[in-house]
Every structure is written in C-alpha cells, then in structure tokens.
Design an enzyme around this catalytic site. Sequence first.
Site, mmCIF file in Angstrom:
data_model
loop_
_atom_site.group_PDB
_atom_site.id
_atom_site.type_symbol
_atom_site.label_atom_id
_atom_site.label_comp_id
_atom_site.label_asym_id
_atom_site.label_seq_id
_atom_site.Cartn_x
_atom_site.Cartn_y
_atom_site.Cartn_z
ATOM 1 N N LYS A 162 109.495 49.700 9.544
ATOM 2 C CA LYS A 162 108.177 49.371 10.108
ATOM 3 C C LYS A 162 107.635 48.058 9.519
ATOM 4 C CE LYS A 162 106.385 53.230 8.547
ATOM 5 N NZ LYS A 162 107.578 53.844 7.927
ATOM 6 N N ARG A 180 99.295 58.793 10.637
ATOM 7 C CA ARG A 180 100.413 59.552 10.087
ATOM 8 C C ARG A 180 100.224 61.047 10.186
ATOM 9 N NH1 ARG A 180 102.642 55.736 6.333
ATOM 10 N NH2 ARG A 180 104.137 56.641 4.950
ATOM 11 N N ARG A 225 116.124 49.023 -1.449
ATOM 12 C CA ARG A 225 115.007 48.103 -1.136
ATOM 13 C C ARG A 225 114.432 47.505 -2.419
ATOM 14 N NH1 ARG A 225 110.201 50.414 2.261
ATOM 15 N NH2 ARG A 225 110.148 51.867 0.530
ATOM 16 N N ARG A 277 109.726 50.285 -5.672
ATOM 17 C CA ARG A 277 108.407 50.905 -5.624
ATOM 18 C C ARG A 277 108.392 52.201 -6.430
ATOM 19 N NH1 ARG A 277 107.005 50.758 0.769
ATOM 20 N NH2 ARG A 277 106.790 52.977 0.342
ATOM 21 N N ARG A 328 109.217 62.414 0.852
ATOM 22 C CA ARG A 328 108.565 61.600 1.903
ATOM 23 C C ARG A 328 109.200 61.881 3.265
ATOM 24 N NH1 ARG A 328 109.627 56.153 -0.616
ATOM 25 N NH2 ARG A 328 109.001 55.255 1.371
#
Length: 215
Positions: free
Chosen positions: A13, A88, A127, A162, A173
């Site tokens: 996203k 969400r 990431r 993160r 998640r």
Amino acid sequence: MKLILLGAPGAGKGTVAKLLTAIDGSVQISTGDILRGAVQAGTELGKEANGYMTRGDLVPDSLIMGIMEKRLQEADCQKGFLLDGFPRTIPQAEALTELLAKLNIKLDMVADIDVPRDVIFDRLCTRRTCSNTDCQAIYNIKSNPTKVEGICDKCGSPAIQRADETEEAIGHRLDTYNEKTAPVAGFYEKKGLLKKITGTSSDVVVAAIKKQLGL
Ligand code: AP5
Ligand code: MG
C-alpha cells in the site's frame, strides 16, 4: 484522485501510494506513518498508540477518526488523496462515509491489493523503513535496497526495521487483518466502489489502478 488502498500488511500500500502521488500530486495519507510519527515525537497520541502497534493490534477507532477528521480537511487534500491503511474496520468505514458526505467529497475507487501470504511474510521480514518520520521512505533488502546499506537514499537517516516487524507481531497483524479489515472490502463492494488488483509488481499494480481510473 481520491482513493482508498486496501490490502494486507506488506501488500505494498505504502509503496504504491508513493508512486501514485507522483502522477497528479494527490497526497498519501498513511495512518500508520502518522502514528509512528506520534510515537517518535512522544505525544499523547503516540503514548496511547504505541502498545497496540508494537503488538500488531489495531489502535482504537476513536483515535483514528480523530486524526482523519482533521487530516482530510487540510488544504493539500483538495487535489486528491490516497488513503493508505485506513479504513481498517467496519466502524471506521462507516464513519468515513459520514465524514466524506459532510465534506462533500466523492471517492473514485477502493483498490484492494491482493498479494499471497507467503510473499507478504517474506516482504515484511526484509523491509527497511527510513527512521526520519518526515520521510518514512520504504526499502527492501531484496527488491529495493538502499544505495548505502542501512542509510536512506532520500534523506540520509538510518533505514531500519519497524517495531512491529518481529515474526510474532507480523503473524498477529495478518490475523488481525483477516478478522477486522478483510470485511471492509465487502463494505465497498456493496457500494460498487471496489476493484480487486492482483499482481506482485508495483508497476503492474499502478498501471492497473491508472487504467481503472481512465488515466
Ligand atoms: P501500517 O503502517 O498501515 O501497516 P500495515 O497495514 O501493517 O501495512 P504495512 O505498512 O506493513 O505494509 P504496506 O502494505 O504499506 O507495504 P509496503 O509498501 O511497506 O499500520 C501499522 C500499525 O498502525 C497497525 O498495526 C495498527 O496498530 C496501527 N494502525 C494504522 N492504521 C490504523 C487504523 N486505520 N486503525 C487502527 N489501527 C491502525 O511494502 C512492504 C515491503 O514489500 C517493502 O519492503 C517494499 O519495499 C516491498 N514491496 C512492496 N511492493 C513490492 C513489490 N511489488 N515487489 C517486491 N517488493 C515489494
Ligand atoms: Mg505501509
């Protein structure tokens, strides 16, 4: 363009939103980026959100709606916006519908980016994100590495993992997404706004969105 980008954690996203902003100057509004900025700045919002985020839980709807109500009325949204990570939950989607009606704003499309779970898991483990909250550029040590290891190409700040990128938090998640966010796609399907976008290359996803918008 006035778009919602739906998709699981790691679906891309943020990556796609950044590419779309370059097309017509629409702004990316990422609730995750806003919350991470608040955590780093140590504001009341950040203190309240931090625990939820680190565990991989959703932050309460009331906090998110408070942020979005203000953000969507800022001047830079008039050109257009890409909602990344919002709404969400069904209550957030309902509240957004009311808010947009009040502001007289019409959505063009809800793009649901669909990526297989094994690809997602791999992407999130690899990431790197710029730690400068005004930048938050997105990298990947496999598919899009920084030029100098661990340093953001754009602003020179450290590019880091993160706090919610532990294996445990990633799993949580993804479960939270399936339980609370996946139903949001059905909400917009009923309104005739949903377009499912498949494709693991960001360029293919961006091209598909542009085509749907007639750009
Ligand atoms: P948020 O920051 O929104 O995280 P998320 O939804 O879990 O999504 P991600 O940012 O992890 O993934 P992405 O889809 O943006 O993928 P990306 O482009 O980075 O939310 C974080 C937390 O904040 C939530 O858990 C919650 O606590 C809270 N929160 C936020 N919004 C909320 C809300 N509305 N309500 C309640 N709580 C909220 O890509 C992933 C990786 O893949 C990158 O490394 C990228 O380089 C790579 N990649 C992307 N595309 C490709 C490709 N095509 N090929 C190869 N690699 C690719
Ligand atoms: Mg993101």
